[in-house]
Design a protein around this motif. Sequence first.
Motif, PDB file in Angstrom:
ATOM      1  N   GLU A 259      -5.991  -6.278 -11.932  1.00  0.00           N
ATOM      2  CA  GLU A 259      -6.903  -5.299 -11.328  1.00  0.00           C
ATOM      3  C   GLU A 259      -6.366  -3.906 -11.654  1.00  0.00           C
ATOM      4  OE1 GLU A 259      -7.287  -6.042  -7.224  1.00  0.00           O
ATOM      5  OE2 GLU A 259      -8.134  -8.058  -7.456  1.00  0.00           O
TER       6      GLU A 259
ATOM      7  N   GLU B 232       0.850  -1.187   0.000  1.00  0.00           N
ATOM      8  CA  GLU B 232       0.000   0.000   0.000  1.00  0.00           C
ATOM      9  C   GLU B 232       0.887   1.238   0.000  1.00  0.00           C
ATOM     10  OE1 GLU B 232      -3.554   2.047  -0.185  1.00  0.00           O
ATOM     11  OE2 GLU B 232      -3.185  -0.108  -0.337  1.00  0.00           O
TER      12      GLU B 232
ATOM     13  N   ARG C 181      -0.763   6.425  -5.044  1.00  0.00           N
ATOM     14  CA  ARG C 181      -2.030   6.483  -5.746  1.00  0.00           C
ATOM     15  C   ARG C 181      -2.699   7.832  -5.514  1.00  0.00           C
ATOM     16  NH1 ARG C 181      -4.974   0.603  -4.689  1.00  0.00           N
ATOM     17  NH2 ARG C 181      -3.289  -0.721  -5.534  1.00  0.00           N
TER      18      ARG C 181
ATOM     19  N   ALA D 206      -5.553  -0.138 -11.732  1.00  0.00           N
ATOM     20  CA  ALA D 206      -5.683   0.888 -10.684  1.00  0.00           C
ATOM     21  C   ALA D 206      -4.923   2.131 -11.131  1.00  0.00           C
ATOM     22  CB  ALA D 206      -5.131   0.383  -9.354  1.00  0.00           C
TER      23      ALA D 206
ATOM     24  N   GLU E  58      -3.729   5.045 -15.776  1.00  0.00           N
ATOM     25  CA  GLU E  58      -4.297   3.760 -15.395  1.00  0.00           C
ATOM     26  C   GLU E  58      -3.252   2.678 -15.633  1.00  0.00           C
ATOM     27  OE1 GLU E  58      -7.095   2.988 -13.984  1.00  0.00           O
ATOM     28  OE2 GLU E  58      -7.907   5.034 -13.961  1.00  0.00           O
TER      29      GLU E  58
ATOM     30  N   ARG F 273      -1.021   8.055  -0.462  1.00  0.00           N
ATOM     31  CA  ARG F 273      -2.090   8.702  -1.230  1.00  0.00           C
ATOM     32  C   ARG F 273      -1.697  10.166  -1.450  1.00  0.00           C
ATOM     33  NH1 ARG F 273      -6.782   5.731  -1.828  1.00  0.00           N
ATOM     34  NH2 ARG F 273      -6.250   3.533  -1.497  1.00  0.00           N
TER      35      ARG F 273
END
Length: 362
Positions: free
Chosen positions: A313, A28, A359, A315, A308, A31
Amino acid sequence: MSSWPFPWQIRFLVALTLTVSAALSHAEGPRVLVAEVGARSVDTGLLFDGHLQAVRQSTLSAQASGRILSLSVKAGDQVKAGQVLAVIDDRATQAGVAQAQAGLAQADAGLANAKAHFERTRDLRAQGFVAQAALDTAQAQLKAAQAGVAAARAGQAQSSLAQGFTRLTAPYDGWVLQTHAEAGTLAQPGAPVLTVYAPQPIRAVVQVPASQQGAALRAQRIEVQLPDTDRWVRPARQLALPAADPVSQTVEWRLDLSEADGAAQVPGRQVRVRFVGAADPREKPRLQVPAAALLRRGELTAVYVVVERGGAEPAPGFSLRAVRTGADHGASGVEILAGLKAGDRIALDPVRAGLAGARPAN
């Protein structure tokens, strides 16, 4: 013996690399806030290079002839108001002071003698022993003696003033900017010895071409970019000199900085000054991005664009894209000439956007 690894070692390293890459891809990441690039009207204006200047800066010059006996400060030293900074050989002025004091004593003695003679002559005239002419002569001698005392006192004051000229003192609290002479140098009246300045207040000085003076006067606001920062600040006071330099054909603008903005600034540092006007409706809107979104590495200027990423998947992630920038419009942003189009989304924090797994946060 060969230094190359065995085949089983190569297979192990390849497997370890693939395992670490897979772990990182599933980690992870941070952000990061993003913003959409859009075309906006920009304010018209002028941009010039200027420099910082101390409002209170003084060049101390010799006012008496003589050899500099001592220079007690050097460039960069802090000084206090009234502090003696340099001493010039004062033997000649000391002799002048002694001579003036002797002349005053002589004039006082002459005045005492003239006064006594006048009083005796006045008494004798009252008794009829001398003529009126003798009394008039004694009175004239008394007035001459009084004038002689006044002249001697003026001479003493002048010699004391000349003695004071052999001491160069700081006119205010500040710093020594530069020394123009050394101990042992022969000083002449008017020859600069050292320059001092007060750290506050400080101002930005910019030379505006006379042909653009009208546009500068019509500017809605004036901003100064402080050295080594991206901050643009408004001057506390501004002044345009009423005449242009006949050689350079420029007009000097003096922009006083506030105490907070001028803190820790030193004279001579280069600054940028812009005169901002209203947006011109005839101008086509231009792409702009916040200055903080730009990543500068040597000759490269780039931004992180939201893309993208493929895979099982898909993301959104970030991709580094080089851009070509134009004018910096301050709070409005930096103009983008190439590399982006309207609607692109870019990271507002390029450092965090470059981390693995980063992200968009919005």
